[in-house]
Design a protein around this motif. Sequence first.
Motif, PDB file in Angstrom:
ATOM      1  N   THR A 367     -41.207  24.778 -53.639  1.00  0.00           N
ATOM      2  CA  THR A 367     -42.126  25.184 -52.576  1.00  0.00           C
ATOM      3  C   THR A 367     -43.416  24.356 -52.558  1.00  0.00           C
ATOM      4  OG1 THR A 367     -42.929  26.939 -54.037  1.00  0.00           O
ATOM      5  CG2 THR A 367     -41.285  27.540 -52.389  1.00  0.00           C
ATOM      6  N   LEU A 481     -42.246  30.204 -49.595  1.00  0.00           N
ATOM      7  CA  LEU A 481     -41.401  29.365 -48.741  1.00  0.00           C
ATOM      8  C   LEU A 481     -42.148  29.118 -47.427  1.00  0.00           C
ATOM      9  CD1 LEU A 481     -37.984  31.146 -49.321  1.00  0.00           C
ATOM     10  CD2 LEU A 481     -38.650  28.895 -50.186  1.00  0.00           C
ATOM     11  N   ASP A 483     -43.391  28.908 -43.670  1.00  0.00           N
ATOM     12  CA  ASP A 483     -43.113  29.643 -42.435  1.00  0.00           C
ATOM     13  C   ASP A 483     -42.741  28.637 -41.344  1.00  0.00           C
ATOM     14  OD1 ASP A 483     -45.496  28.409 -41.777  1.00  0.00           O
ATOM     15  OD2 ASP A 483     -46.687  30.257 -41.860  1.00  0.00           O
ATOM     16  N   ARG A 487     -42.688  24.681 -41.576  1.00  0.00           N
ATOM     17  CA  ARG A 487     -41.448  23.898 -41.497  1.00  0.00           C
ATOM     18  C   ARG A 487     -41.562  22.829 -40.423  1.00  0.00           C
ATOM     19  NH1 ARG A 487     -39.420  29.086 -41.635  1.00  0.00           N
ATOM     20  NH2 ARG A 487     -38.582  28.953 -39.506  1.00  0.00           N
ATOM     21  N   GLU A 513     -34.926  27.953 -41.630  1.00  0.00           N
ATOM     22  CA  GLU A 513     -35.639  29.147 -42.078  1.00  0.00           C
ATOM     23  C   GLU A 513     -35.108  29.613 -43.431  1.00  0.00           C
ATOM     24  OE1 GLU A 513     -36.646  33.734 -40.603  1.00  0.00           O
ATOM     25  OE2 GLU A 513     -35.364  32.406 -39.387  1.00  0.00           O
ATOM     26  N   GLY A 514     -36.040  29.990 -44.314  1.00  0.00           N
ATOM     27  CA  GLY A 514     -35.648  30.481 -45.631  1.00  0.00           C
ATOM     28  C   GLY A 514     -35.417  29.391 -46.662  1.00  0.00           C
ATOM     29  N   THR A 515     -35.749  28.161 -46.315  1.00  0.00           N
ATOM     30  CA  THR A 515     -35.560  27.049 -47.249  1.00  0.00           C
ATOM     31  C   THR A 515     -36.915  26.572 -47.771  1.00  0.00           C
ATOM     32  OG1 THR A 515     -35.662  25.327 -45.544  1.00  0.00           O
ATOM     33  CG2 THR A 515     -33.502  26.300 -46.000  1.00  0.00           C
ATOM     34  N   SER A 516     -36.866  25.747 -48.819  1.00  0.00           N
ATOM     35  CA  SER A 516     -38.078  25.263 -49.468  1.00  0.00           C
ATOM     36  C   SER A 516     -38.511  23.920 -48.883  1.00  0.00           C
ATOM     37  CB  SER A 516     -37.830  25.090 -50.970  1.00  0.00           C
ATOM     38  OG  SER A 516     -36.901  24.044 -51.198  1.00  0.00           O
ATOM     39  N   GLN A 568     -31.990  31.318 -49.994  1.00  0.00           N
ATOM     40  CA  GLN A 568     -32.373  32.430 -49.120  1.00  0.00           C
ATOM     41  C   GLN A 568     -31.847  32.220 -47.701  1.00  0.00           C
ATOM     42  OE1 GLN A 568     -36.277  34.107 -49.327  1.00  0.00           O
ATOM     43  NE2 GLN A 568     -36.675  33.265 -51.366  1.00  0.00           N
ATOM     44  N   ALA A 569     -31.839  30.947 -47.270  1.00  0.00           N
ATOM     45  CA  ALA A 569     -31.301  30.668 -45.931  1.00  0.00           C
ATOM     46  C   ALA A 569     -29.813  30.986 -45.882  1.00  0.00           C
ATOM     47  CB  ALA A 569     -31.538  29.201 -45.576  1.00  0.00           C
ATOM     48  N   ALA A 572     -29.378  34.701 -45.749  1.00  0.00           N
ATOM     49  CA  ALA A 572     -29.693  35.210 -44.413  1.00  0.00           C
ATOM     50  C   ALA A 572     -28.572  34.892 -43.431  1.00  0.00           C
ATOM     51  CB  ALA A 572     -31.008  34.612 -43.930  1.00  0.00           C
TER      52      ALA A 572
END
Length: 573
Positions: A367, A481, A483, A487, A513-516, A568-569, A572
């Motif tokens: 991150t 992460l 937002d 991104r 979304e949900g990635t580092s 996390q992506a 999701a």
Amino acid sequence: MSETEVEIVPVQLVLHDDEDVPREFIVDLLSRVFGKSDSEAASVMANIKKNATAVCGPYPPSVADALLESARRRITIAGHSLLIVRETAKPRCGLCGQPAAQSEVQLTDRTIWLCADCVRAAATASQQLPEEEFNYAFSVLNAYFADVPRSQLVTTVRQFPGHMRADVQAAVDRLFAAPVRLFGLAEDRRYETLSMSRLMQDDNFAVTIAPLQYNDVDIGEPIPAKCLDNGLWLCAVSGLRYAILLAIHREYSREAGVRIEIMVPAGAAGAELVQQCFTALEDAVQAARTYRGKILSLDADPDYRGRSRGITVHRLPSIGRDEVILPEQTLRLLDRNVLNFVGTRDVLRRLGQSTRKGILLYGPPGTGKTHTIRYLASHLPGHTTLIITAEQIGLLGAYMNLARLLQPAMVVIEDVDLIARQRENMNGCEEPLLNRLLNEMDGLKQDADILFVLTTNRPQQLEGALAGRPGRIDQAIEVPLPDETGRDKLVRLYGKGLPLDEPIIAEAARRSEGTSCAFIKELMRRLAQASLARDGGRSVISADIDEALDDMLFSGGRLNARLLGGAQAMAAG
């Protein structure tokens, strides 16, 4: 010690008290312009407070003028009104205390004046060594001290850490800049440290004279520092002859040290000279100008450039605030708890408050915690940054000695959870490392200018003694992460060389979304590869994003997604 007769009238620079000028600025000026050590700067500040003025010097006029110009330039740039005036000085002889003549001697980073008697005596003493070639160290010393019985010779030793070798060498070079003679010495036994008594032995193992052998030490500058392995200086001043031995002290499995030994005839004059020399050497090491303000780590890994080193200086690019892709709230927390805190240390100290601080940066892998540390290091002027990885925690004592020496300092311990886990989850080797860390953090003085920044990917595993007690960790700051806005910035940052249209940028930001940060950096590389394979890199289309995300998140499985920072992506999705 060099002596050069120059027809000059020495000059001193007088600093006048100004309550509107921050103490920190004056101390920095004394260090950067006048070359004062911390103790010398403190003495000057005490004189200003007591007498409303303080004197720097005396200096040769040309040196004084250069220092005055540099100081005034810094004062003007900073917008302060500190008054510094130039005055004629009335120096006394730096050896006998009598009114000095017009002859100056450069002693490490200071200038002293000598009276005519001391100058003549030094010139006479410098002729005591025959101009002949010597094969052995004992013959050199016997010839130089021919009229002094061995029982009347006294030696004094100081040993300095090997990682401060460059500063010791620089001080030695200034202090003994024009010796009567300088000899290199052979080192036949690697783990037998050379000493004066060893040099004076006349036997089958007598130390031989050899070429001067230097090592290039990387100090983070374009030109490395040249450090001598073993050397013997023969010097003279004020009729007093003395010898200096620099030797490398080695012990198996330990860092090599630098050993300085000074030999003089017994008596008050010799004792005073030795004290002057060692004070100058110690001041130079305490000032630590070679490494101050840089990003450092202790490193014993092989160096393929062939330069020896005890300290690695990291050449990292400066990071601007706009290059830190974090939520604005997180950036404000960093600014308040680090940058603004450092800026108010002087005021806090006057109010009796602690100036040490501990920050914990936590968040998922990739991150940008390391990138954030580089941003902090870029915006802490005058601070030395020490980076400690988890596997180097055994060197914590050496790191903390450096931090105290080079403060103000920022001590960074990455992946601290590897040595600061909850005690019930530790093995027998880990607990002593945690205790050492806690002791070092507790042992700092309240007014220490040392900032701890710890990073972790697993804050829930941290030992409560570290994370749950004020005074060790003062502020935890999440590095989350990114937002959608973050991104978008990351896609533009890492894809700035790609032919990205606005719709493609928006799609890449939305679908990641949900990635580092690390995931998006890798995504941009894969888009570049896909574009090159499809049309030679002339365009990026949605199909390229489909292909890259499928490989990174789905085809490679959950492990691949975790490795790339997209777990996390995937969850999701």
